[in-house]
Write a protein that holds these residues in place. Structure first.
Motif, PDB file in Angstrom:
ATOM      1  N   ALA A 142      28.056  14.484   9.113  1.00  0.00           N
ATOM      2  CA  ALA A 142      29.344  13.934   8.692  1.00  0.00           C
ATOM      3  C   ALA A 142      30.402  14.176   9.753  1.00  0.00           C
ATOM      4  O   ALA A 142      30.448  15.237  10.387  1.00  0.00           O
ATOM      5  CB  ALA A 142      29.789  14.582   7.384  1.00  0.00           C
ATOM      6  N   ALA A 143      31.255  13.174   9.934  1.00  0.00           N
ATOM      7  CA  ALA A 143      32.412  13.299  10.820  1.00  0.00           C
ATOM      8  C   ALA A 143      33.667  13.085   9.981  1.00  0.00           C
ATOM      9  O   ALA A 143      33.722  12.168   9.149  1.00  0.00           O
ATOM     10  CB  ALA A 143      32.354  12.284  11.952  1.00  0.00           C
ATOM     11  N   LEU A 144      34.664  13.924  10.181  1.00  0.00           N
ATOM     12  CA  LEU A 144      35.953  13.786   9.505  1.00  0.00           C
ATOM     13  C   LEU A 144      36.857  12.927  10.382  1.00  0.00           C
ATOM     14  O   LEU A 144      37.118  13.270  11.538  1.00  0.00           O
ATOM     15  CB  LEU A 144      36.587  15.157   9.291  1.00  0.00           C
ATOM     16  CG  LEU A 144      38.013  15.179   8.728  1.00  0.00           C
ATOM     17  CD1 LEU A 144      38.049  14.611   7.313  1.00  0.00           C
ATOM     18  CD2 LEU A 144      38.577  16.606   8.752  1.00  0.00           C
ATOM     19  N   VAL A 145      37.307  11.784   9.845  1.00  0.00           N
ATOM     20  CA  VAL A 145      38.148  10.871  10.628  1.00  0.00           C
ATOM     21  C   VAL A 145      39.433  10.532   9.878  1.00  0.00           C
ATOM     22  O   VAL A 145      39.473  10.543   8.643  1.00  0.00           O
ATOM     23  CB  VAL A 145      37.404   9.565  10.986  1.00  0.00           C
ATOM     24  CG1 VAL A 145      36.235   9.852  11.928  1.00  0.00           C
ATOM     25  CG2 VAL A 145      36.901   8.845   9.741  1.00  0.00           C
ATOM     26  N   VAL A 146      40.464  10.214  10.671  1.00  0.00           N
ATOM     27  CA  VAL A 146      41.775   9.857  10.126  1.00  0.00           C
ATOM     28  C   VAL A 146      42.286   8.613  10.852  1.00  0.00           C
ATOM     29  O   VAL A 146      41.719   8.189  11.857  1.00  0.00           O
ATOM     30  CB  VAL A 146      42.789  11.012  10.281  1.00  0.00           C
ATOM     31  CG1 VAL A 146      42.291  12.275   9.579  1.00  0.00           C
ATOM     32  CG2 VAL A 146      43.055  11.306  11.764  1.00  0.00           C
ATOM     33  N   ASN A 147      43.353   8.043  10.331  1.00  0.00           N
ATOM     34  CA  ASN A 147      43.970   6.877  10.948  1.00  0.00           C
ATOM     35  C   ASN A 147      44.498   7.213  12.342  1.00  0.00           C
ATOM     36  O   ASN A 147      44.943   8.333  12.601  1.00  0.00           O
ATOM     37  CB  ASN A 147      45.111   6.371  10.047  1.00  0.00           C
ATOM     38  CG  ASN A 147      45.755   5.109  10.575  1.00  0.00           C
ATOM     39  OD1 ASN A 147      46.659   5.159  11.404  1.00  0.00           O
ATOM     40  ND2 ASN A 147      45.293   3.973  10.093  1.00  0.00           N
ATOM     41  N   LYS A 148      44.465   6.237  13.230  1.00  0.00           N
ATOM     42  CA  LYS A 148      44.897   6.450  14.616  1.00  0.00           C
ATOM     43  C   LYS A 148      46.360   6.879  14.709  1.00  0.00           C
ATOM     44  O   LYS A 148      46.757   7.587  15.651  1.00  0.00           O
ATOM     45  CB  LYS A 148      44.699   5.174  15.433  1.00  0.00           C
ATOM     46  CG  LYS A 148      45.539   3.991  14.950  1.00  0.00           C
ATOM     47  CD  LYS A 148      45.327   2.754  15.796  1.00  0.00           C
ATOM     48  CE  LYS A 148      46.189   1.592  15.283  1.00  0.00           C
ATOM     49  NZ  LYS A 148      46.016   0.378  16.105  1.00  0.00           N
ATOM     50  N   ASP A 149      47.192   6.453  13.745  1.00  0.00           N
ATOM     51  CA  ASP A 149      48.627   6.771  13.779  1.00  0.00           C
ATOM     52  C   ASP A 149      49.002   7.905  12.837  1.00  0.00           C
ATOM     53  O   ASP A 149      50.188   8.119  12.554  1.00  0.00           O
ATOM     54  CB  ASP A 149      49.451   5.522  13.415  1.00  0.00           C
ATOM     55  CG  ASP A 149      49.274   4.395  14.419  1.00  0.00           C
ATOM     56  OD1 ASP A 149      49.192   4.697  15.624  1.00  0.00           O
ATOM     57  OD2 ASP A 149      49.204   3.218  13.992  1.00  0.00           O
ATOM     58  N   ALA A 150      48.016   8.634  12.343  1.00  0.00           N
ATOM     59  CA  ALA A 150      48.301   9.742  11.420  1.00  0.00           C
ATOM     60  C   ALA A 150      49.167  10.797  12.091  1.00  0.00           C
ATOM     61  O   ALA A 150      49.109  10.990  13.315  1.00  0.00           O
ATOM     62  CB  ALA A 150      46.998  10.365  10.940  1.00  0.00           C
ATOM     63  N   GLU A 151      49.984  11.488  11.293  1.00  0.00           N
ATOM     64  CA  GLU A 151      50.865  12.518  11.857  1.00  0.00           C
ATOM     65  C   GLU A 151      50.112  13.793  12.212  1.00  0.00           C
ATOM     66  O   GLU A 151      50.699  14.733  12.748  1.00  0.00           O
ATOM     67  CB  GLU A 151      52.011  12.831  10.901  1.00  0.00           C
ATOM     68  CG  GLU A 151      51.580  13.278   9.510  1.00  0.00           C
ATOM     69  CD  GLU A 151      52.773  13.427   8.567  1.00  0.00           C
ATOM     70  OE1 GLU A 151      53.430  14.487   8.619  1.00  0.00           O
ATOM     71  OE2 GLU A 151      53.044  12.472   7.809  1.00  0.00           O
ATOM     72  N   TYR A 152      48.838  13.830  11.904  1.00  0.00           N
ATOM     73  CA  TYR A 152      47.999  14.969  12.269  1.00  0.00           C
ATOM     74  C   TYR A 152      46.887  14.454  13.193  1.00  0.00           C
ATOM     75  O   TYR A 152      46.193  13.492  12.881  1.00  0.00           O
ATOM     76  CB  TYR A 152      47.389  15.631  11.032  1.00  0.00           C
ATOM     77  CG  TYR A 152      47.168  14.679   9.885  1.00  0.00           C
ATOM     78  CD1 TYR A 152      46.053  13.828   9.846  1.00  0.00           C
ATOM     79  CD2 TYR A 152      48.089  14.592   8.844  1.00  0.00           C
ATOM     80  CE1 TYR A 152      45.861  12.942   8.811  1.00  0.00           C
ATOM     81  CE2 TYR A 152      47.898  13.702   7.802  1.00  0.00           C
ATOM     82  CZ  TYR A 152      46.785  12.871   7.795  1.00  0.00           C
ATOM     83  OH  TYR A 152      46.600  11.982   6.776  1.00  0.00           O
ATOM     84  N   SER A 153      46.725  15.065  14.323  1.00  0.00           N
ATOM     85  CA  SER A 153      45.733  14.605  15.299  1.00  0.00           C
ATOM     86  C   SER A 153      44.713  15.684  15.634  1.00  0.00           C
ATOM     87  O   SER A 153      43.852  15.473  16.485  1.00  0.00           O
ATOM     88  CB  SER A 153      46.423  14.130  16.585  1.00  0.00           C
ATOM     89  OG  SER A 153      47.211  15.173  17.144  1.00  0.00           O
ATOM     90  N   THR A 154      44.820  16.829  14.964  1.00  0.00           N
ATOM     91  CA  THR A 154      43.835  17.895  15.131  1.00  0.00           C
ATOM     92  C   THR A 154      43.425  18.394  13.753  1.00  0.00           C
ATOM     93  O   THR A 154      44.109  18.140  12.754  1.00  0.00           O
ATOM     94  CB  THR A 154      44.396  19.081  15.934  1.00  0.00           C
ATOM     95  OG1 THR A 154      45.428  19.717  15.154  1.00  0.00           O
ATOM     96  CG2 THR A 154      44.970  18.631  17.280  1.00  0.00           C
ATOM     97  N   LEU A 155      42.335  19.118  13.707  1.00  0.00           N
ATOM     98  CA  LEU A 155      41.874  19.659  12.425  1.00  0.00           C
ATOM     99  C   LEU A 155      42.897  20.621  11.849  1.00  0.00           C
ATOM    100  O   LEU A 155      43.190  20.578  10.636  1.00  0.00           O
ATOM    101  CB  LEU A 155      40.533  20.370  12.617  1.00  0.00           C
ATOM    102  CG  LEU A 155      39.928  20.969  11.344  1.00  0.00           C
ATOM    103  CD1 LEU A 155      39.568  19.883  10.340  1.00  0.00           C
ATOM    104  CD2 LEU A 155      38.703  21.816  11.677  1.00  0.00           C
ATOM    105  N   ASP A 156      43.467  21.476  12.668  1.00  0.00           N
ATOM    106  CA  ASP A 156      44.465  22.430  12.182  1.00  0.00           C
ATOM    107  C   ASP A 156      45.675  21.722  11.585  1.00  0.00           C
ATOM    108  O   ASP A 156      46.199  22.141  10.542  1.00  0.00           O
ATOM    109  CB  ASP A 156      44.907  23.360  13.320  1.00  0.00           C
ATOM    110  CG  ASP A 156      43.861  24.416  13.659  1.00  0.00           C
ATOM    111  OD1 ASP A 156      42.960  24.645  12.816  1.00  0.00           O
ATOM    112  OD2 ASP A 156      43.942  25.001  14.761  1.00  0.00           O
ATOM    113  N   GLU A 157      46.114  20.646  12.232  1.00  0.00           N
ATOM    114  CA  GLU A 157      47.264  19.894  11.718  1.00  0.00           C
ATOM    115  C   GLU A 157      46.914  19.200  10.394  1.00  0.00           C
ATOM    116  O   GLU A 157      47.746  19.134   9.484  1.00  0.00           O
ATOM    117  CB  GLU A 157      47.715  18.859  12.746  1.00  0.00           C
ATOM    118  CG  GLU A 157      48.359  19.467  13.995  1.00  0.00           C
ATOM    119  CD  GLU A 157      48.684  18.440  15.059  1.00  0.00           C
ATOM    120  OE1 GLU A 157      49.292  18.824  16.077  1.00  0.00           O
ATOM    121  OE2 GLU A 157      48.335  17.254  14.881  1.00  0.00           O
TER     122      GLU A 157
END
Length: 335
Positions: A142-157
């Protein structure tokens, strides 16, 4: 950390007994259709086009790899192979259709961890006992993915945001393997999520890319094209090491989340298929697995090649049934 369970499988005695009764019912139906069986008893498999039922939407891993299997199988048989998408019920609609088809090898089903989940979640009366395993051919971390413009760009964020805000987390269907992966990752991270179901990994990823959902967990090979195109950002992979599909994405483990989870894919025939036909199907699948065309597709699309034949696949399914039963209880997930 989510780990495999190693207990016994005595709790499946009732299920095995139930399926024995079920098989008697199927036999009774077959006997009433005697003249149909007589017409086909001298035909060798495959006597006509073969259909592979993919239980999720076009564009996802089950669909794409099943089409690759079908294409390669035509190199080793004299009939056409086709793939139909029968979606719904977290994969139970398509898997039930294949499992309940005539046991003559003309209909093959695609399966995944969901086959070990349906009964635990009350989604369907369908388990590994109801199918004839043929071959597992891949696994997908599994890979955790988010939108390209999300305000979080790292796992910690992402974790910091999710600790104080509810995340809309798309999945491939309630009770699906990617729902389990998403729930496991969210639980390990301690974030707040609302799980939103779609009819497969492809529409779930599209929902995140379009901003309808905040994130999803899906196969690394499945998300890779949209990550490469810039529509999605990958924050981590739930595997023991970095994967070729997402070479620049660190594992969740090395970022502090002690979890490894994902999915796998394999094909099956209905229960009750005769040994001769099963052997013929297995022979074709062994040829498909070694077929240059199939190997090239898998390698070019970063799908890991993992082969389990009928016996090993059957034992693996029993282990998965127990593992996911424990996971459902641990994460308190309902269907």
């Amino acid at each position: 950390m989510v780990q495999d369970a190693n207990g016994d499988s005595s709790d499946r005695t009732v299920l095995n007994r139930r399926n024995a009764i079920k098989s008697l019912g199927v036999t009774g139906v077959a006997l009433t259709a005697g003249c149909i069986g007589d017409l086909n008893e001298d035909e060798e498999w495959p006597s006509r086009p073969v259909e592979i039922v993919s239980p999720w939407a076009a564009g996802g891993g089950a669909d794409r790899t099943s089409r690759a299997v079908a294409d390669a199988a035509e190199n080793h048989t004299e009939v056409s192979w086709n793939v139909s998408n029968q979606t719904g019920g977290s994969g139970s609609v398509g898997m039930n259709a294949a499992a309940n088809s005539e046991p003559n090898g003309q209909t093959i089903g695609c399966t995944a961890p969901e086959i070990a989940l349906f009964e635990h979640l009350g989604i369907a009366e369908l388990s590994p006992d109801d199918i004839t395993p043929i071959m597992q051919y891949t696994e997908m971390p599994a890979a955790l993915v988010v939108n390209k413009d999300a305000e979080y760009s790292t796992l910690d964020e992402w974790i910091s945001y999710g600790e104080s805000n509810e995340l809309q987390m798309a999945n491939s269907g309630n009770g699906s393997s990617w729902h389990m992966a998403a729930a496991g990752i969210a639980d390990e991270a301690g974030v707040q999520v609302e799980h939103v179901s779609y009819d497969g990994a492809a529409p779930a990823m599209t929902a995140v890319a379009n901003g309808e959902a905040d994130c999803t967990a899906a196969g690394a090979a499945e998300v890779a094209p949209q990550v490469q195109d810039g529509n999605l950002q990958a924050l981590g992979v739930a595997f023991e090491e970095q994967v070729d599909a997402l070479p620049d994405t660190p594992t969740l483990q090395e970022q502090g989340l002690d979890i490894q989870i994902g999915s796998w894919l394999g094909h099956f025939a209905p229960a009750g298929i005769d040994d001769e036909t099963k052997s013929a199907i297995v022979d074709v699948y062994e040829s498909v697995y070694e077929d240059d065309q199939f190997a090239e597709f898998m390698n070019n699309n970063d799908f890991m090649r993992v082969q389990r034949g009928p016996d090993e696949f059957s034992s693996f399914l029993d282990e998965q049934y127990e593992y996911y039963g424990n996971l459902v209880e641990e994460l308190d997930i309902s269907g």
